[in-house]
Design a protein around this motif. Structure first.
Motif, PDB file in Angstrom:
ATOM      1  N   LEU A  98      -2.284  12.312 -11.408  1.00 25.96           N
ATOM      2  CA  LEU A  98      -3.337  12.431 -10.240  1.00 25.96           C
ATOM      3  C   LEU A  98      -4.199  13.590 -10.035  1.00 25.96           C
ATOM      4  N   GLN A  99      -3.382  14.867 -10.442  1.00 26.01           N
ATOM      5  CA  GLN A  99      -4.131  16.151 -10.654  1.00 26.01           C
ATOM      6  C   GLN A  99      -4.976  16.133 -11.666  1.00 26.01           C
ATOM      7  N   VAL A 100      -4.629  15.572 -12.836  1.00 24.53           N
ATOM      8  CA  VAL A 100      -5.633  15.523 -14.093  1.00 24.53           C
ATOM      9  C   VAL A 100      -6.729  14.795 -13.742  1.00 24.53           C
ATOM     10  N   ILE A 101      -6.706  13.642 -12.880  1.00 19.86           N
ATOM     11  CA  ILE A 101      -7.686  12.931 -12.828  1.00 19.86           C
ATOM     12  C   ILE A 101      -8.768  13.367 -11.687  1.00 19.86           C
ATOM     13  N   GLY A 102      -8.187  14.456 -10.686  1.00 21.09           N
ATOM     14  CA  GLY A 102      -8.939  15.079  -9.726  1.00 21.09           C
ATOM     15  C   GLY A 102      -9.713  16.143 -10.749  1.00 21.09           C
ATOM     16  N   VAL A 103      -9.279  16.854 -11.686  1.00 22.69           N
ATOM     17  CA  VAL A 103     -10.145  17.711 -12.383  1.00 22.69           C
ATOM     18  C   VAL A 103     -11.287  16.965 -13.263  1.00 22.69           C
ATOM     19  N   LEU A 104     -10.814  15.876 -13.650  1.00 23.38           N
ATOM     20  CA  LEU A 104     -11.802  15.129 -14.545  1.00 23.38           C
ATOM     21  C   LEU A 104     -13.089  14.423 -13.085  1.00 23.38           C
ATOM     22  N   LEU A 105     -12.277  14.331 -12.073  1.00 22.70           N
ATOM     23  CA  LEU A 105     -13.521  14.052 -11.229  1.00 22.70           C
ATOM     24  C   LEU A 105     -14.516  15.007 -10.994  1.00 22.70           C
ATOM     25  N   LEU A 106     -13.940  16.138 -10.891  1.00 17.50           N
ATOM     26  CA  LEU A 106     -14.818  17.238 -10.568  1.00 17.50           C
ATOM     27  C   LEU A 106     -15.625  17.394 -11.732  1.00 17.50           C
TER      28      LEU A 106
ATOM     29  N   ASP B  23       3.709  11.215 -22.938  1.00 19.10           N
ATOM     30  CA  ASP B  23       3.735   9.749 -22.464  1.00 19.10           C
ATOM     31  C   ASP B  23       2.523   9.239 -22.667  1.00 19.10           C
ATOM     32  N   LEU B  24       2.421   7.745 -22.786  1.00 12.61           N
ATOM     33  CA  LEU B  24       1.251   6.959 -22.834  1.00 12.61           C
ATOM     34  C   LEU B  24       0.291   7.424 -21.867  1.00 12.61           C
ATOM     35  N   THR B  25       0.607   7.407 -20.597  1.00  4.98           N
ATOM     36  CA  THR B  25      -0.163   7.761 -19.256  1.00  4.98           C
ATOM     37  C   THR B  25      -0.940   9.308 -19.451  1.00  4.98           C
ATOM     38  N   SER B  26       0.183   9.986 -19.774  1.00  3.05           N
ATOM     39  CA  SER B  26      -0.625  11.522 -19.609  1.00  3.05           C
ATOM     40  C   SER B  26      -1.350  11.556 -20.657  1.00  3.05           C
ATOM     41  N   ILE B  27      -0.990  11.048 -22.095  1.00  2.00           N
ATOM     42  CA  ILE B  27      -2.062  10.955 -23.082  1.00  2.00           C
ATOM     43  C   ILE B  27      -3.373  10.605 -22.787  1.00  2.00           C
ATOM     44  N   PHE B  28      -3.514   9.550 -22.198  1.00  2.00           N
ATOM     45  CA  PHE B  28      -4.764   8.827 -21.616  1.00  2.00           C
ATOM     46  C   PHE B  28      -5.421   9.789 -20.584  1.00  2.00           C
ATOM     47  N   VAL B  29      -4.936  10.260 -19.616  1.00  2.00           N
ATOM     48  CA  VAL B  29      -5.534  10.785 -18.469  1.00  2.00           C
ATOM     49  C   VAL B  29      -6.191  12.205 -19.183  1.00  2.00           C
ATOM     50  N   SER B  30      -5.352  12.766 -19.952  1.00  2.00           N
ATOM     51  CA  SER B  30      -5.904  14.479 -20.628  1.00  2.00           C
ATOM     52  C   SER B  30      -6.868  13.930 -21.536  1.00  2.00           C
ATOM     53  N   LEU B  31      -6.886  12.990 -22.251  1.00  2.00           N
ATOM     54  CA  LEU B  31      -7.844  12.399 -23.238  1.00  2.00           C
ATOM     55  C   LEU B  31      -9.057  12.063 -22.587  1.00  2.00           C
ATOM     56  N   GLU B  32      -9.169  11.313 -21.667  1.00  2.00           N
ATOM     57  CA  GLU B  32     -10.193  11.049 -20.947  1.00  2.00           C
ATOM     58  C   GLU B  32     -10.918  12.380 -20.194  1.00  2.00           C
ATOM     59  N   LEU B  33     -10.191  13.340 -19.704  1.00  2.00           N
ATOM     60  CA  LEU B  33     -10.806  14.360 -19.364  1.00  2.00           C
ATOM     61  C   LEU B  33     -11.427  15.167 -20.316  1.00  2.00           C
TER      62      LEU B  33
ATOM     63  N   VAL C 147       0.743  -1.250  -0.053  1.00  2.00           N
ATOM     64  CA  VAL C 147      -0.076  -0.111  -0.088  1.00  2.00           C
ATOM     65  C   VAL C 147       0.982   1.058  -0.096  1.00  2.00           C
ATOM     66  N   ASN C 148       1.938   1.093   0.897  1.00  2.00           N
ATOM     67  CA  ASN C 148       2.742   2.305   0.994  1.00  2.00           C
ATOM     68  C   ASN C 148       3.589   2.492  -0.393  1.00  2.00           C
ATOM     69  N   LEU C 149       3.964   1.688  -1.223  1.00  2.00           N
ATOM     70  CA  LEU C 149       4.757   1.632  -2.403  1.00  2.00           C
ATOM     71  C   LEU C 149       3.607   2.393  -3.350  1.00  2.00           C
ATOM     72  N   VAL C 150       2.295   1.639  -3.294  1.00  2.00           N
ATOM     73  CA  VAL C 150       1.292   2.365  -4.480  1.00  2.00           C
ATOM     74  C   VAL C 150       1.230   3.952  -4.120  1.00  2.00           C
ATOM     75  N   GLY C 151       0.999   3.931  -2.954  1.00  2.00           N
ATOM     76  CA  GLY C 151       0.847   5.404  -2.543  1.00  2.00           C
ATOM     77  C   GLY C 151       2.114   6.255  -2.902  1.00  2.00           C
ATOM     78  N   GLU C 152       3.156   5.917  -2.608  1.00  2.00           N
ATOM     79  CA  GLU C 152       4.172   6.754  -2.910  1.00  2.00           C
ATOM     80  C   GLU C 152       4.510   6.824  -4.376  1.00  2.00           C
ATOM     81  N   THR C 153       4.358   5.895  -5.327  1.00  2.00           N
ATOM     82  CA  THR C 153       4.406   6.132  -6.700  1.00  2.00           C
ATOM     83  C   THR C 153       3.271   7.019  -7.137  1.00  2.00           C
ATOM     84  N   LEU C 154       2.090   6.961  -6.778  1.00  2.00           N
ATOM     85  CA  LEU C 154       1.014   7.567  -7.176  1.00  2.00           C
ATOM     86  C   LEU C 154       1.408   9.312  -6.857  1.00  2.00           C
ATOM     87  N   PHE C 155       1.710   9.558  -5.681  1.00  2.00           N
ATOM     88  CA  PHE C 155       1.830  10.996  -5.061  1.00  2.00           C
ATOM     89  C   PHE C 155       3.317  11.608  -5.400  1.00  2.00           C
TER      90      PHE C 155
END
Lengths: 199, 485
Positions: free
Chosen positions: A169-177, B129-139, A154-162
């Motif tokens: 993560l920020q872009v996904i945050g905007v997407l969720l909004l 990067d494939l990952t940043s393409i995907f998240v921005s495209l989905e937004l 869990v810590n490793l996933v969190g570390e990679t993610l953040f």
């Protein structure tokens, strides 16, 4: 994990997956899917992916399936009538299954590391900790846990993610909004006495 | 100011707009749109003065700020601003078809969500990067699902939204599956590293081609090319007209920057370039044929513009397939950027006129344009310039774009695709100029209709776009400078 358990859980997953397609009552379908997810979660755990296994149960079997059941019951969907088999759809389905099988087999045949059994390659946690220290990974507590011989996934996933994927993560945050605002826009309650719209 | 602060500024602007929309008293939410215009304008100006040098942080492996990215960021910002101006003109229609809250249509968010879409398109412009393409495209895609369905009391808008949602989800599946294969054969997600790996000769070609085909199908959905072009007419017709314009220009441009970047990876590999080019040329020819020939019998102007959007995608794919030589000193990616900048100007001009016609007559039919010359000579002239440029009449900006594509095709000796492109361009003259007959010669059905009055902002926007179409068609330098940054 002993291979007996693997076969039991794989059978549970595939059997209930089949029931999702075969059963006609939507509530049974949803429950069968939930059990199928449980079997999948057990397989993840057997691959040492404890975090994904737990998340599989919490998110998919828990939240998503409850949502499905809510929708099924709210909309009061009746059991489907038995229909005649739609031959083009069956043919398309068979074709897809064959295509996916060919891909899977060809990948497995060509992927060398996949030929070793998981028991033959035990996780070398202290070596992983040493590699992290060498690459300058910041979180010392994770290194300590690795050296102590347990996997802090869990810590490793969190570390990679953040750290590495913070931008995503920020872009996904905007997407969720945007999605939240969108749901409100599309489903907003109207005034009772609003005039009917022509279409 | 580092370059990524542009997107941060746009997202913050969107948050401020949402707050204003929710908490500022008053039933008239036009001020939201005006604030959005001011904010986006400031970011557009700022985008020419940012610091683009990458530093050592890992962020720069996901994000690129080359000249092409900056051009597409400018296109995204300009397009969003123009769409908001179109939206202001479209408010009476929105008022009728959005949810009634407190005796008024609830359309405030119509001017907030495009700002977030704009941020997504700017991220797409920089994604490397494939990952940043995907998240921005989905937004971008998910926000568009909402925007297409925005007029929820209108059956057409709902139908368009459902169609767009289902096909969009399908294309996302193709995209991720293709990315998985690409990651599987190379073990990398960064496009530059993948390109190096594909060129090293150690990668199996069959899985790589498989991933190319899957990714191309998914991108064809975004840019409106064959084989996933069939959603375009229905969705364009049903969506609110400003959003149709946004899909047609903004979404397509953002799709093309991603396409350009991914194709660079595949076309840069010696083992793959031959097959990939053949597939691309087939896609280009089919798109040109479908777009142009299906446009001929259309009687609805919105559907006509939808097929026109498909046909322009055909020209753009042809430019990308024509190989690294390019034309007039522009690389293929720069030709596409030039074409899209020109396409932005002329398409939004056509849609701006269509929004006014739709508001006053409630119809998108070609017949609604009957007698437009008597009702408003200015609008008729604006549409004349727009369709002339879309068809590619010399001395308009659309001509320059088509000329670049043709020159690139000639340079690469692609004679058969060039033939298809010429058939397409000739057919274009017929169906684009058809609307002129309605405007100048046909009498309106119900006797003489009242003259159309335009707001100051609309008039200024139309004048600006007309001037840009004509001036940039004669004086090519400014757009050349823009895309060669």
């Amino acid at each position: 994990m002993p291979s007996v358990l693997f076969y039991i859980f794989a059978a549970v997953m595939l059997g209930f997956g089949l029931l999702v397609v075969v059963l006609r009552n939507p509530v049974s379908n949803a429950l069968a899917l939930a059990v199928s997810f449980l079997g999948l979660a057990a397989l993840f755990v057997s691959l040492n992916a404890f975090f994904i296994g737990i998340i599989q149960i919490l998110v998919y079997a828990g939240a998503v399936m409850v949502l499905f059941l809510f929708i099924v019951m709210l909309l009061d969907i009746k059991a489907e009538q038995r229909r005649k088999l739609n031959m083009p759809a069956v043919a398309g389905g068979v074709l897809l299954v064959v295509a996916f099988s060919i891909q899977l087999i060809s990948v497995l045949a060509n992927f060398e590391p996949g030929k070793r059994r998981i028991n033959e390659v035990p996780l070398d946690l202290p070596a992983a900790a040493a590699a992290r220290v060498a690459s300058g990974a910041p979180a010392a507590s994770i290194n300590a846990t690795l050296n102590a011989g347990s996997l802090p996934d869990v810590n490793l996933v969190g570390e990679t993610l953040f750290t590495k994927y913070n931008f995503h993560l920020q872009v996904i945050g905007v997407l969720l909004l945007v999605a939240t605002v969108g749901v409100i826009v599309i489903s907003r309650r109207e005034d009772k006495n609003a005039p009917a719209a022509e279409s | 100011m580092p370059v990524y602060s542009l997107e941060v500024a746009v997202v913050l602007l969107g948050l401020v707009l949402l707050m204003m929309e929710a908490f500022v008293a008053g039933k008239d939410k036009r001020f939201v749109a005006h604030t959005a215009l001011l904010g986006l304008g400031a970011v557009l100006v700022g985008s020419f003065f940012v610091d683009r040098t990458p530093d050592a942080s890992g962020f720069w492996s996901f994000y690129k700020a080359d000249g092409l990215a900056m051009t597409y960021k400018a296109i995204a910002l300009a397009c969003t601003m123009l769409v908001i101006v179109l939206g202001l003109d479209y408010i009476p229609v929105l008022e009728k078809f959005t949810a009634r809250v407190g005796g008024h249509g609830a359309w405030g968010e119509f001017f907030c969500l495009p700002v977030f879409i704009c941020a997504g398109m700017m991220w797409m412009a920089s994604a490397s990067d494939l990952t940043s393409i995907f998240v921005s495209l989905e937004l971008v895609t998910i926000a568009f699902y909402v925007m297409v369905t925005f007029m929820r009391r209108n059956v057409g808008s709902l139908e368009a939204g459902v169609k767009y949602l289902i096909l969009g989800a399908l294309s996302t599946g193709f995209l991720v599956y293709g990315f998985t294969w690409l990651f599987g054969v190379t073990g990398q997600t960064n496009l530059d590293v993948i390109a190096a790996k594909l060129n090293s000769g150690t990668v199996a070609t069959v899985p790589a081609m498989f991933s190319f085909a899957l990714i191309l199908v998914a991108l064809a959905f975004k840019i409106g090319a064959v084989p996933l072009q069939f959603w375009i007419p229905d969705v364009y017709q049903g969506a609110p007209t400003p959003i149709t314009a946004y899909l047609s220009v903004g979404s397509k441009a953002a799709g093309f920057i991603v396409t350009t970047r991914i194709l660079q990876v595949f076309l840069g590999s010696e083992a793959l370039v031959h097959n990939c080019t053949a597939i691309l040329l087939a896609v280009a020819c089919a798109t040109l044929l479908v777009g142009n020939l299906a446009a001929i019998p259309q009687t609805n102007f919105k559907r006509l513009l939808a097929y026109s959007s498909i046909s322009h995608a055909g020209f753009l794919v042809l430019a990308l397939a024509a190989g690294p030589a390019g034309a007039f000193g522009l690389a293929p990616g720069q030709i596409v950027a030039y074409y899209l900048a020109a396409y932005l100007i002329m398409t939004l001009l056509a849609f701006a006129v269509l929004v006014v016609i739709n508001r006053t007559s409630g119809s998108d039919d070609l017949n609604a344009f009957n007698g437009l010359h008597q009702r408003s000579p200015f609008l008729a002239f604006a549409l004349l310039v727009a369709v002339a440029s879309l068809a590619g009449v010399p001395l308009t900006v659309g001509f320059v774009g088509k000329l670049l594509v043709f020159a690139a095709a000639v340079k690469a000796s692609l004679w058969l695709p060039l033939g298809f492109a010429i058939i397409g361009a000739v057919a274009g003259f017929y169906y684009y100029l058809k609307v002129l007959r309605n405007m100048y010669w046909n009498a309106p059905a119900g006797g003489t209709l009242p003259a159309i009055t335009l707001s100051g902002l609309t008039k200024a926007t139309l004048l600006l776009l007309i001037a840009a179409t004509v001036v940039l068609g004669v004086w090519w330098a400014p757009l050349f400078q823009l895309v060669r940054r």
